[in-house]
Design an enzyme around this catalytic site. Structure first.
Site, PDB file in Angstrom:
ATOM      1  N   LYS A 114       0.841  -1.202   0.000  1.00 60.08           N
ATOM      2  CA  LYS A 114       0.000   0.000   0.000  1.00 60.08           C
ATOM      3  C   LYS A 114       0.873   1.248   0.000  1.00 60.08           C
ATOM      4  O   LYS A 114       0.679   2.162  -0.800  1.00 60.08           O
ATOM      5  CB  LYS A 114      -0.892  -0.008   1.260  1.00 60.08           C
ATOM      6  CG  LYS A 114      -1.541   1.332   1.574  1.00 60.08           C
ATOM      7  CD  LYS A 114      -2.427   1.267   2.808  1.00 60.08           C
ATOM      8  CE  LYS A 114      -1.742   1.538   4.116  1.00 60.08           C
ATOM      9  NZ  LYS A 114      -1.433   2.944   4.401  1.00 60.08           N
ATOM     10  N   ASN A 115       1.846   1.276   0.921  1.00 64.19           N
ATOM     11  CA  ASN A 115       2.604   2.508   1.113  1.00 64.19           C
ATOM     12  C   ASN A 115       3.635   2.772   0.019  1.00 64.19           C
ATOM     13  O   ASN A 115       4.284   3.804   0.026  1.00 64.19           O
ATOM     14  CB  ASN A 115       3.261   2.523   2.504  1.00 64.19           C
ATOM     15  CG  ASN A 115       2.195   2.710   3.584  1.00 64.19           C
ATOM     16  OD1 ASN A 115       1.073   3.116   3.280  1.00 64.19           O
ATOM     17  ND2 ASN A 115       2.538   2.402   4.822  1.00 64.19           N
ATOM     18  N   ARG A 172      -3.084   9.992   4.512  1.00 63.16           N
ATOM     19  CA  ARG A 172      -1.806  10.648   4.774  1.00 63.16           C
ATOM     20  C   ARG A 172      -0.948  10.711   3.509  1.00 63.16           C
ATOM     21  O   ARG A 172      -0.181  11.647   3.295  1.00 63.16           O
ATOM     22  CB  ARG A 172      -1.088   9.855   5.876  1.00 63.16           C
ATOM     23  CG  ARG A 172       0.353  10.241   6.134  1.00 63.16           C
ATOM     24  CD  ARG A 172       0.466  11.528   6.914  1.00 63.16           C
ATOM     25  NE  ARG A 172       1.837  11.862   7.256  1.00 63.16           N
ATOM     26  CZ  ARG A 172       2.203  12.980   7.846  1.00 63.16           C
ATOM     27  NH1 ARG A 172       1.298  13.873   8.189  1.00 63.16           N
ATOM     28  NH2 ARG A 172       3.450  13.230   8.118  1.00 63.16           N
ATOM     29  N   ASP A 217      -4.395   8.256   9.646  1.00 55.80           N
ATOM     30  CA  ASP A 217      -4.748   7.795  10.982  1.00 55.80           C
ATOM     31  C   ASP A 217      -4.196   8.735  12.034  1.00 55.80           C
ATOM     32  O   ASP A 217      -3.082   9.220  11.942  1.00 55.80           O
ATOM     33  CB  ASP A 217      -4.167   6.405  11.200  1.00 55.80           C
ATOM     34  CG  ASP A 217      -4.729   5.420  10.194  1.00 55.80           C
ATOM     35  OD1 ASP A 217      -5.958   5.410  10.034  1.00 55.80           O
ATOM     36  OD2 ASP A 217      -3.933   4.709   9.573  1.00 55.80           O
ATOM     37  N   ASP A 238       4.110  -0.275  11.872  1.00 56.11           N
ATOM     38  CA  ASP A 238       2.877  -0.882  11.356  1.00 56.11           C
ATOM     39  C   ASP A 238       2.794  -2.379  11.630  1.00 56.11           C
ATOM     40  O   ASP A 238       1.742  -2.987  11.457  1.00 56.11           O
ATOM     41  CB  ASP A 238       2.770  -0.647   9.839  1.00 56.11           C
ATOM     42  CG  ASP A 238       2.672   0.823   9.512  1.00 56.11           C
ATOM     43  OD1 ASP A 238       2.119   1.566  10.331  1.00 56.11           O
ATOM     44  OD2 ASP A 238       3.157   1.227   8.447  1.00 56.11           O
TER      45      ASP A 238
HETATM   46  N1  EPU Z   1       7.122  13.369  11.581  1.00 58.08           N
HETATM   47  C1  EPU Z   1       7.253  14.654  12.046  1.00 58.08           C
HETATM   48  N2  EPU Z   1       7.266  15.684  11.129  1.00 58.08           N
HETATM   49  C2  EPU Z   1       7.160  15.458   9.806  1.00 58.08           C
HETATM   50  C3  EPU Z   1       7.026  14.138   9.331  1.00 58.08           C
HETATM   51  C4  EPU Z   1       7.007  13.102  10.250  1.00 58.08           C
HETATM   52  O1  EPU Z   1       7.348  14.880  13.241  1.00 58.08           O
HETATM   53  O2  EPU Z   1       7.181  16.427   9.045  1.00 58.08           O
HETATM   54  C5  EPU Z   1       7.079  12.260  12.547  1.00 58.08           C
HETATM   55  C6  EPU Z   1       5.739  11.550  12.531  1.00 58.08           C
HETATM   56  O3  EPU Z   1       4.767  12.239  13.288  1.00 58.08           O
HETATM   57  C7  EPU Z   1       6.096  10.195  13.086  1.00 58.08           C
HETATM   58  C8  EPU Z   1       7.498   9.954  12.529  1.00 58.08           C
HETATM   59  O4  EPU Z   1       8.006  11.250  12.180  1.00 58.08           O
HETATM   60  O5  EPU Z   1       6.153  10.204  14.469  1.00 58.08           O
HETATM   61  C9  EPU Z   1       7.542   9.011  11.357  1.00 58.08           C
HETATM   62  O6  EPU Z   1       6.814   9.551  10.305  1.00 58.08           O
HETATM   63  P1  EPU Z   1       7.138   9.255   8.773  1.00 58.08           P
HETATM   64  O7  EPU Z   1       7.199  10.571   8.080  1.00 58.08           O
HETATM   65  O8  EPU Z   1       8.292   8.327   8.648  1.00 58.08           O
HETATM   66  O9  EPU Z   1       5.816   8.493   8.369  1.00 58.08           O
HETATM   67  P2  EPU Z   1       4.807   8.795   7.190  1.00 58.08           P
HETATM   68  O10 EPU Z   1       5.555   8.951   5.916  1.00 58.08           O
HETATM   69  O11 EPU Z   1       3.838   9.822   7.577  1.00 58.08           O
HETATM   70  C10 EPU Z   1       4.560   6.247   6.561  1.00 58.08           C
HETATM   71  C11 EPU Z   1       3.434   5.270   6.428  1.00 58.08           C
HETATM   72  C12 EPU Z   1       2.897   4.869   7.782  1.00 58.08           C
HETATM   73  C13 EPU Z   1       4.041   4.351   8.636  1.00 58.08           C
HETATM   74  C14 EPU Z   1       5.191   5.369   8.691  1.00 58.08           C
HETATM   75  C15 EPU Z   1       6.429   4.865   9.425  1.00 58.08           C
HETATM   76  C16 EPU Z   1       2.416   5.980   4.357  1.00 58.08           C
HETATM   77  C17 EPU Z   1       1.226   6.500   3.672  1.00 58.08           C
HETATM   78  N3  EPU Z   1       2.350   5.864   5.668  1.00 58.08           N
HETATM   79  O12 EPU Z   1       3.991   7.418   7.150  1.00 58.08           O
HETATM   80  O13 EPU Z   1       1.995   3.792   7.525  1.00 58.08           O
HETATM   81  O14 EPU Z   1       3.556   4.105   9.935  1.00 58.08           O
HETATM   82  O15 EPU Z   1       5.603   5.703   7.347  1.00 58.08           O
HETATM   83  O16 EPU Z   1       6.931   3.723   8.815  1.00 58.08           O
HETATM   84  O17 EPU Z   1       3.400   5.619   3.720  1.00 58.08           O
HETATM   85  C18 EPU Z   1       0.007   2.467   7.681  1.00 58.08           C
HETATM   86  O18 EPU Z   1       0.306   1.917   6.637  1.00 58.08           O
HETATM   87  O19 EPU Z   1      -0.905   2.014   8.417  1.00 58.08           O
HETATM   88  C19 EPU Z   1       0.761   3.650   8.122  1.00 58.08           C
HETATM   89  C20 EPU Z   1       0.306   4.469   9.032  1.00 58.08           C
END
Ligand code: EPU
Length: 434
Positions: free
Chosen positions: A28-29, A106, A130, A323
């Site tokens: 998915k991601n 997201r 989420d 995840d």
């Molecule tokens: N963060 C910040 N500031 C930012 C960006 C991120 O503080 O500008 C923090 C987040 O709040 C979090 C941490 O950094 O605490 C990690 O965030 P990251 O940016 O790595 O995650 P993301 O890109 O928003 C993706 C996946 C998530 C998965 C995370 C970590 C997608 C759409 N989502 O999110 O997947 O948990 O990476 O691996 O790619 C899911 O599939 O259920 C899901 C939530």
């Protein structure tokens, strides 16, 4: 909007485990970001993605891309998705339709980099996804990093507006304060069309990043080092359409591995990639669940009965994914001793713990740590899935719980799992929509 749904799970027969084969689809991601990357070419380019999972988040992203002007067909039952880029795309996503779509996933943040670098401007409402217990998930790491490449931002309440003075981003040395998956992807997608060389230090190393870079390189980009801590990009003037197959979903795979840990039995995960599951395999090994590569698949087996405890901590890849934790915690809830789990990535992501408690699990939350005291059996109850992985954890827990478990909010599962009910039913689980 997806209809609200409930899943009903009744326990497996006492001496029978799961058995057979499931199909692991594309991640998915990754799929969602590859779809966004199609915006990087000029008008008329037709991109073909294969192994795209038939899940609600892909439909939402398809709808979002349609709302900016793209033509999107699929994904069909064969996992094929065709995206046609129009001459002009809309860069302002604040109108009612797109705003609602941006607010529901997201991954909509993945439009920032492509729109900014290709069109020179973007207007995005605060993205959704989420809520992991700490309110809005920020995107400042994305915007700060893109500023290094020359982007300028204005924040106006719930809208972020970006522009590129001079029209084209330039290369730069980006050092991320944290290996954010989304920020790495946005910089990567912006840098491929920027003027000159960009380096990304402290980059996220997830397999989905390497997958995105592979697609970008097929489109004619010059990306080196994706999947390592340091990525180097040499910008090009134009990109072409590409055909690409999405990397297997390591989170979906971990869900079925956890299911076998709970229920026992033997399963083949067709299409799963063993190389992306190292830590999960090691920790499940501690519990007495055996996992091995098996000719383009992953094989897992465990005796029917309780598992041994183990300790878990989430970290950016190659660490255990945030995840994957909820499903593994669900498996440890009935272990023969106490396990400790630490959530370092999404530190407030424990809503599922309370729901497992409703089923009789003995789990104490202490800051971002969990103390999981294994109980002999969980009991069926009416519980609520608050996000995709919380829902998956409850399904896993319910496989051996006494009596019937009703999982409300099961529509979350449809956002991330293709054919979950059919696949689980096919390997012997007693599960139906209620
Ligand atoms: N963060 C910040 N500031 C930012 C960006 C991120 O503080 O500008 C923090 C987040 O709040 C979090 C941490 O950094 O605490 C990690 O965030 P990251 O940016 O790595 O995650 P993301 O890109 O928003 C993706 C996946 C998530 C998965 C995370 C970590 C997608 C759409 N989502 O999110 O997947 O948990 O990476 O691996 O790619 C899911 O599939 O259920 C899901 C939530």
């Amino acid at each position: 909007m997806v209809a609200v749904s409930t899943l009903v799970v009744t326990p497996l027969d006492p001496s029978t485990g799961l058995s057979g084969e499931v199909e692991i689809g594309g991640a998915k991601n990754s799929a969602l970001k590859l779809m966004a990357a199609s915006l990087l070419t000029g008008g008329g380019h037709v991109h073909t993605l294969r192994n795209v999972p038939a899940i609600d988040d892909v439909d939402t992203m398809a709808e979002l891309l349609r709302s900016v002007g793209c033509e999107v067909d699929g994904p069909g039952t064969d996992g094929r998705l065709v995206l046609t880029r129009p001459d002009r795309v809309r860069t302002d996503l604040t109108a009612d339709g797109p705003r609602e779509l941006v607010g529901s996933i997201r991954a909509s943040t993945a439009l920032l980099g492509p729109l900014l670098t290709r069109e020179g401007e973007v207007e995005l409402p605060t993205p959704g996804g989420d809520d992991f217990g700490r309110g809005a998930r920020p995107i400042t790491m994305h915007t700060d990093a893109l500023e290094v490449l020359g982007a300028r931002w204005e924040y106006d309440g719930a809208v972020v507006r970006g522009e590129v003075p001079g029209g084209r981003l330039h290369g730069g040395d980006v050092r991320l304060p944290y290996p954010s998956v989304g920020a790495t992807e946005n910089v990567l997608m912006a840098a491929v069309l920027a003027d000159g060389r960009t380096t990304i230090s402290n980059a996220a190393q997830e397999p989905e990043i390497a997958d995105l870079a592979a697609m970008l390189n097929r489109m004619g980009a010059h990306v080196l080092g994706a999947g390592s801590r340091r990525i180097e990009v040499t910008g090009v003037r134009t990109l072409q359409a590409a055909e690409h197959s999405v990397v297997p979903d390591r989170i979906e795979a971990a869900t079925y591995l956890a299911a076998v840990a709970v229920a026992g039995g033997e399963l083949r995960l067709r299409g799963a990639d063993h190389r992306h599951l190292d830590v999960v395999v090691e920790r499940l090994g501690d519990t007495g669940t055996r996992v091995a590569p098996d000719r383009g698949a992953v094989w897992v087996s465990a005796p029917v009965g309780r598992r041994s405890p183990t300790n878990l901590q989430t970290l950016p890849y190659p660490g255990l994914a945030t995840d994957q934790l909820p499903m593994l915690v669900a498996a440890l809830a009935t272990a023969t001793g106490t396990s400790y789990a630490t959530e370092n990535v999404q530190t407030g992501r424990f809503a599922y713990v309370e729901q497992l408690g409703v089923m009789g699990a003995d789990i104490v939350v202490d800051g971002h740590h969990l103390v999981v005291r294994g109980v002999e059996r969980l009991r069926g109850a009416t519980v609520s899935a608050t996000d995709i992985r919380a829902g998956a954890a409850l399904v896993v827990a319910a496989l051996r719980a006494d009596g019937e478990t009703r999982i409300e909010g099961a529509e979350h599962l449809e956002r991330g799992y293709a054919g979950l009910v059919e696949q689980l039913g096919g390997i012997g689980a007693h599960i139906r929509t209620g």
